[in-house]
Design a protein around this motif. Structure first.
Motif, PDB file in Angstrom:
ATOM      1  N   ASP A   1      49.901  58.151  -0.427  1.00 54.73           N
ATOM      2  CA  ASP A   1      48.822  58.961   0.139  1.00 54.73           C
ATOM      3  C   ASP A   1      48.529  60.124  -0.790  1.00 54.73           C
ATOM      4  N   LEU A   2      47.409  60.779  -0.533  1.00 54.80           N
ATOM      5  CA  LEU A   2      47.058  62.020  -1.233  1.00 54.80           C
ATOM      6  C   LEU A   2      46.865  63.123  -0.199  1.00 54.80           C
ATOM      7  N   LEU A   3      47.752  63.169   0.761  1.00 59.17           N
ATOM      8  CA  LEU A   3      47.602  64.060   1.904  1.00 59.17           C
ATOM      9  C   LEU A   3      47.619  65.531   1.517  1.00 59.17           C
ATOM     10  N   TYR A   4      48.320  65.852   0.441  1.00 57.90           N
ATOM     11  CA  TYR A   4      48.397  67.253   0.027  1.00 57.90           C
ATOM     12  C   TYR A   4      47.029  67.812  -0.349  1.00 57.90           C
ATOM     13  N   LYS A   5      46.090  66.939  -0.707  1.00 58.82           N
ATOM     14  CA  LYS A   5      44.739  67.377  -1.045  1.00 58.82           C
ATOM     15  C   LYS A   5      43.907  67.683   0.198  1.00 58.82           C
ATOM     16  N   TYR A   6      44.236  67.040   1.309  1.00 58.71           N
ATOM     17  CA  TYR A   6      43.450  67.189   2.527  1.00 58.71           C
ATOM     18  C   TYR A   6      44.075  68.169   3.523  1.00 58.71           C
TER      19      TYR A   6
ATOM     20  N   GLY B   1      48.670  57.909   5.106  1.00 60.48           N
ATOM     21  CA  GLY B   1      48.609  56.925   4.036  1.00 60.48           C
ATOM     22  C   GLY B   1      48.642  55.526   4.620  1.00 60.48           C
ATOM     23  N   PHE B   2      49.357  55.390   5.736  1.00 59.42           N
ATOM     24  CA  PHE B   2      49.393  54.109   6.440  1.00 59.42           C
ATOM     25  C   PHE B   2      49.436  54.307   7.958  1.00 59.42           C
TER      26      PHE B   2
ATOM     27  N   LYS C   1      43.729  53.571  -1.311  1.00 64.45           N
ATOM     28  CA  LYS C   1      43.066  53.053  -2.511  1.00 64.45           C
ATOM     29  C   LYS C   1      41.776  53.828  -2.787  1.00 64.45           C
ATOM     30  N   GLN C   2      40.973  54.045  -1.765  1.00 72.59           N
ATOM     31  CA  GLN C   2      39.723  54.773  -1.941  1.00 72.59           C
ATOM     32  C   GLN C   2      39.981  56.206  -2.391  1.00 72.59           C
ATOM     33  N   ASP C   3      41.029  56.837  -1.856  1.00 73.40           N
ATOM     34  CA  ASP C   3      41.360  58.202  -2.257  1.00 73.40           C
ATOM     35  C   ASP C   3      41.784  58.269  -3.725  1.00 73.40           C
ATOM     36  N   ILE C   4      42.564  57.296  -4.168  1.00 73.45           N
ATOM     37  CA  ILE C   4      43.000  57.254  -5.567  1.00 73.45           C
ATOM     38  C   ILE C   4      41.791  57.130  -6.491  1.00 73.45           C
TER      39      ILE C   4
END
Length: 371
Positions: free
Chosen positions: A112-117, A285-286, A152-155
């Motif tokens: 995940d890229l949760l730290y960005k959100y 992330g999931f 995948k879309q976030d990456i």
């Protein structure tokens, strides 16, 4: 094939990334025992979850003494070459810096890229470190595994990675959650945690993103006769204090039961004995607790957000993650229904997407194609 894994989380994390690592490696060995598996970690922690991985079939390795300093970023590459590793898999977002010019083939899993959100859930220094590590891994890996299409879309959006470099391979659920429970085992867990005969379950870290406060507010909107006790499984810091204050404000202390660190077999029982579970996360992330609920035949309420729709499919009940009134109505609806999750055929069809053997075959194909 001789495959090396970054096993830090496998040996050191009890949940989350640790469960992902242990399940993936164990499944690979189960379905493809022809591979020579090596596990590299700065520290080898032995407990009931990690004990199977001390078996010679997995070849765990950890440096000693001063060599531990920075080893995961640099020194591990020397160990990989000494062991003749043909492909290295970073299981938790990162690759060693020394891999850049090593010639070793690499795969990295981005969860995940949760730290960005949700920056409030991550200290500034951690966010800077994560961004550097994630970006490096995405740029220098031969292949990226995303654990959901949402990830995948976030990456692609944040790191400008071409779509064909990323493959979605879903996270599998521990086989423990497929195990039927005995009345004796269930009674033991109910007695241990002093559980009522009926309750609602919430599983997950107590942090802002998990959105537990909306459950507390929704319960406060309900009449006492319409409520069930809420069992919260998880730990937290500042946000947990906020939840405690909210519980106190709404005079719900007698309706809340807190459990920390249950064994997997106990968690399976907690799901199966609950009337339903609620997981109102604002982003994942999931979203493993959603799939765990479905696997244990437990109705689950979650949000129409990111990967949670992938995890819940047509089986989960969905709400707006910011609408406590909608959640209150849905909770009351399920409270007065007999515990039922849906059509068995639909459930089977959904769970087939996350079948351990199928997902392991996808992983094995990816390894063979990139070795």
């Amino acid at each position: 094939m001789r495959i090396g894994f970054d096993a830090k989380r496998l040996f050191q994390n009890a949940t989350g990334l640790g469960n992902y690592s242990r399940t993936l490696v164990a499944n690979l060995h189960k379905y493809h025992p022809e591979h020579d598996i090596h596990l590299y970690a700065p520290k080898l922690v032995k407990n009931e979850r990690t004990l199977p991985f001390f078996n010679k079939e997995y070849k765990p390795f950890s440096p000693s003494g001063i060599a531990k300093l920075g080893w995961r970023s640099m020194g591990v590459v020397k160990a990989l070459k000494n062991d003749g590793i043909e492909l290295y898999h970073g299981l938790s977002h990162e690759l060693p810096i020394g891999i850049k010019n090593s010639g070793l083939k690499t795969v990295v899993t981005i969860h995940d890229l949760l730290y960005k959100y949700f920056p409030e859930d991550f200290p500034l220094f951690d966010r800077l470190i994560y961004d550097n590590k994630f970006r490096f891994a995405c740029e220098h890996s031969d292949k990226i595994i995303a654990i959901s299409n949402a990830t995948k879309q976030d990456i692609m959006e944040h790191y400008k990675v071409p779509e064909d470099k990323i493959q979605v391979i879903y996270q599998t659920v521990s086989p423990e959650f497929s195990r039927e429970i005995s009345d004796f085992d269930a009674e033991e867990v109910i007695r241990k945690y002093a559980l009522p005969s009926e309750y609602i379950l919430n599983v997950g870290s107590i942090i802002r993103r998990k959105n537990l406060e909306i459950v507390i507010v929704a319960m406060a909107m309900m009449q006492p006769k319409d409520r069930m006790p809420l069992v919260i499984v998880g730990t937290g810091g500042t946000y947990a204090t906020i939840i405690d204050q909210l519980v106190e404000k709404h005079k719900l202390k007698d309706w809340i039961i807190r459990i920390t660190g249950p064994k997997l077999e106990e968690l399976n029982i907690l799901y199966r004995k609950s009337h339903f579970s609620v997981y109102p996360s604002l982003m994942e992330g999931f979203g493993l607790p959603v799939l765990e609920s479905i696997m244990t035949q437990t109705p689950v309420i979650t949000t129409r957000r990111s990967s949670l729709i992938e995890a819940g499919g047509d089986i989960a009940h969905y709400i707006n993650g910011e609408n406590a009134e909608e959640l209150s109505v849905k909770m009351m609806e399920l409270t007065y229904k007999a515990k039922q999750i849906g059509d068995p055929k639909n459930i089977k069809k959904h769970l087939d997407r996350f079948d351990a053997k199928k997902l392991t075959e996808q992983l094995n194909d990816l390894y063979l194609a990139n070795a």
